[in-house]
Design an enzyme around this catalytic site. Structure first.
Site, PDB file in Angstrom:
ATOM      1  CG  HIS A  80      27.527   9.926  61.163  1.00  0.00           C
ATOM      2  ND1 HIS A  80      26.363   9.663  61.866  1.00  0.00           N
ATOM      3  CD2 HIS A  80      27.140  10.199  59.892  1.00  0.00           C
ATOM      4  CE1 HIS A  80      25.329   9.789  61.036  1.00  0.00           C
ATOM      5  NE2 HIS A  80      25.771  10.103  59.826  1.00  0.00           N
ATOM      6  CG  ASP A  82      26.383  11.720  65.449  1.00  0.00           C
ATOM      7  OD1 ASP A  82      27.060  11.238  64.517  1.00  0.00           O
ATOM      8  OD2 ASP A  82      25.976  12.911  65.433  1.00  0.00           O
ATOM      9  CG  ASP A 113      21.820   9.427  58.733  1.00  0.00           C
ATOM     10  OD1 ASP A 113      23.031   9.416  58.607  1.00  0.00           O
ATOM     11  OD2 ASP A 113      21.173  10.465  59.019  1.00  0.00           O
ATOM     12  CD  GLU A 147      26.552  13.863  59.466  1.00  0.00           C
ATOM     13  OE1 GLU A 147      26.377  14.500  58.413  1.00  0.00           O
ATOM     14  OE2 GLU A 147      25.597  13.454  60.155  1.00  0.00           O
ATOM     15  CD  GLU A 148      22.779  12.879  61.740  1.00  0.00           C
ATOM     16  OE1 GLU A 148      22.462  13.964  61.223  1.00  0.00           O
ATOM     17  OE2 GLU A 148      22.619  11.790  61.170  1.00  0.00           O
ATOM     18  CD  GLU A 175      25.924  10.526  56.144  1.00  0.00           C
ATOM     19  OE1 GLU A 175      24.817  10.022  56.402  1.00  0.00           O
ATOM     20  OE2 GLU A 175      26.521  11.299  56.908  1.00  0.00           O
ATOM     21  CG  HIS A 385      17.646  13.138  59.707  1.00  0.00           C
ATOM     22  ND1 HIS A 385      18.176  14.400  59.805  1.00  0.00           N
ATOM     23  CD2 HIS A 385      18.716  12.312  59.646  1.00  0.00           C
ATOM     24  CE1 HIS A 385      19.497  14.339  59.789  1.00  0.00           C
ATOM     25  NE2 HIS A 385      19.841  13.076  59.684  1.00  0.00           N
TER      26      HIS A 385
HETATM   27  C1  LIG Z   1      25.507  21.219  59.312  1.00  0.00           C
HETATM   28  S1  LIG Z   1      25.869  19.620  59.703  1.00  0.00           S
HETATM   29  C2  LIG Z   1      24.373  18.778  59.722  1.00  0.00           C
HETATM   30  C3  LIG Z   1      24.465  17.514  59.020  1.00  0.00           C
HETATM   31  C4  LIG Z   1      23.164  16.962  58.534  1.00  0.00           C
HETATM   32  N1  LIG Z   1      23.438  15.823  57.725  1.00  0.00           N
HETATM   33  C5  LIG Z   1      22.492  15.043  57.209  1.00  0.00           C
HETATM   34  C6  LIG Z   1      22.902  13.974  56.263  1.00  0.00           C
HETATM   35  O1  LIG Z   1      21.336  15.159  57.542  1.00  0.00           O
HETATM   36  C7  LIG Z   1      22.439  18.005  57.723  1.00  0.00           C
HETATM   37  O2  LIG Z   1      22.645  18.103  56.523  1.00  0.00           O
HETATM   38  O3  LIG Z   1      21.631  18.731  58.307  1.00  0.00           O
HETATM   39 ZN   LIG Z   2      24.458  10.587  58.269  1.00  0.00          ZN
HETATM   40 ZN   LIG Z   3      21.797  12.305  59.462  1.00  0.00          ZN
END
Ligand SMILES: CSCC[C@H](NC(C)=O)C(=O)O
Ligand SMILES: [Zn+2]
Ligand SMILES: [Zn+2]
Length: 426
Positions: A80, A82, A113, A147-148, A175, A385
């Site tokens: 991804h 973003d 990430d 994706e985020e 990932e 994050h």
């Molecule tokens: C519901 S989609 C959000 C995607 C995000 N992915 C990661 C890897 O942090 C998460 O798990 O919160």
């Molecule tokens: Zn990611």
């Molecule tokens: Zn992420």
């Protein structure tokens, strides 16, 4: 301290820095600049390229390295574009500068990430091309947006599109997570996100009165029940009985109640409603019905004047209604090939895991495809994050070598059933 890199390695690092310097942070990612950058790299690699907006303003960049036998199912390398938002002033180096410190750590949002992975795929292909390698299977790369925030503008529509069907994908790589020790981690499934908001209602009244059925009391009963459930799940992880990805996690992410006043909140009125939000993650084999029942009967029962709403809910099921997980043993050749390829590149793999959060891999698994989550980052703290996300340049370069090995193995793999199938078509 930093080792001097030769010219080729320096350019690999500098291309990674350039990608990191493009601010694609949610909620206003600069997707056009990222797409242009990826397309310019694709040109230098002689890859076929296409930009498709499955949702307007949200480009998916698709690259293709045609294989010698296009009838065989292809390999898809997904990443991804973003990244999540940043609190810039809490970083020791600005998050979109990609500064490299004296230890060779590259600081940037997306360094783990997952801009690292997107660039490593491309660098591995650059090295393989230079060495004269020709793939038997077609290799595709997809650079997807959003994706985020759930993948609804990226991997979800892409995985359901005709464009995707025509690609005849046989295996997807997506990932994974960094590993603080020397072993890489690989993921064969993931927990499903259930984002739940509960609301309690009750009679308002004087702050000094004790009476039943206040909104706050109704909500507190739920919080107590949820806290007990959370603690019990967490205990099985703490005791070592289960891995993080194998239990249901519930974390409160917001609390909203009170009657606002110019100086804060009114202190002598018991409010008539109160809300709380939870990030719940459900393992693939969990009993969805039981959890739903618990939510209805214990966490937000209408008998206690409560309502609930899911802000996000995914069941992690494939087209046959089965848990969308990828077989992670020697009965799946893609798993064996990955293990062997990592080993050949000098790396070690931990036993396969369930990814504790969510990735775009779920959309490909839901289509019935095998998908493995893998980000080659060993000896690296897990900083996705977080503030001061970084990846060491040596670790990044090692990851390219690992992908060289994987892509070579995957793109050369011809199993007997596949040969037979392609003969039938002739
Ligand atoms: C519901 S989609 C959000 C995607 C995000 N992915 C990661 C890897 O942090 C998460 O798990 O919160
Ligand atoms: Zn990611
Ligand atoms: Zn992420």
């Amino acid at each position: 301290l930093t080792v001097e890199l030769d010219e080729e390695r320096s350019s690999e690092i500098s291309r990674f820095q350039q990608y990191l310097q493009i601010n694609t942070s949610q909620p206003n990612p600069n997707y056009q600049e990222a797409a242009d950058f990826i397309l310019s790299l694709a040109k230098t690699l002689n890859l076929e390229s296409e930009k498709v907006d499955f949702v307007s303003g949200k480009p998916v960049v698709l690259l293709k390295w045609p294989g010698k036998n296009p009838t065989l199912p292809s390999i898809l390398l997904n990443s991804h574009t973003d990244v999540v938002t940043t609190e810039d002033h809490k970083w020791i180096h600005p998050p979109f500068l990609a500064h490299i410190n004296s230890e060779g750590n590259i600081f940037a949002r997306g360094s783990q990430d997952m801009k690292c992975v997107g660039m490593q795929y491309l660098e591995a292909i650059r090295r393989l091309k230079k060495a004269g390698f020709e793939p038997t299977r077609t290799v595709y790369l997809s650079f997807v947006p959003d994706e985020e925030i759930g993948g609804h503008g990226g991997a979800e529509p892409f995985s359901q599109s005709d464009t995707f069907k025509k690609m005849n994908v046989g295996i997807v790589l997506d990932e994974g997570l960094a590993s603080p020790d020397e072993n890489y981690r690989a993921f064969y499934g993931e927990r499903s996100p259930w984002w739940l908001a509960i609301k309690a209602f009750g009679s308002p009244g004087h702050g000094a009165r004790l009476y039943d059925n206040t909104a706050m009391e109704n909500l507190l009963k739920s919080l107590e029940s949820i806290r007990r459930f959370r603690a019990a799940q967490f205990d099985t992880v703490k005791s070592g009985a289960k891995e993080e990805g194998e239990v249901i996690s519930v974390n409160m992410v917001f609390l909203k109640a009170g009657t606002p006043s110019p100086s804060g909140f009114v202190m002598n009125v018991q409010p008539s409603q109160a809300e709380a939000g939870f990030d719940i993650r459900v393992p693939p084999n969990a009993l969805h019905d039981l959890l739903e029942q618990k939510i209805m009967e214990e966490w937000a029962p209408s008998s206690r004047n409560m309502t609930f709403e899911f802000k996000q809910k995914n069941f992690g099921r494939d087209v046959f209604g089965k848990p969308a997980v990828t077989v992670a043993d020697n009965s799946n050749p893609w798993w064996t090939l990955l293990e062997e390829a990592v080993k050949k590149a000098g790396g070690k793999l931990r036993k396969p895991e369930i990814f504790p959060a969510s990735t775009d891999a779920r959309y490909f698994r839901e289509q019935g495809l095998p998908a493995i989550g893998f980000s080659p980052m060993a000896n690296t703290p897990i900083l996705l994050h977080d503030h001061n996300e970084f990846l060491n340049q040596e670790e990044y370069l090692k990851g390219i070598t690992v992908y060289e090995s994987i892509i070579e193995a995957y793109a050369s793999f011809v199993d007997s059933t596949a040969i037979d199938a392609s003969k039938d078509e002739l």
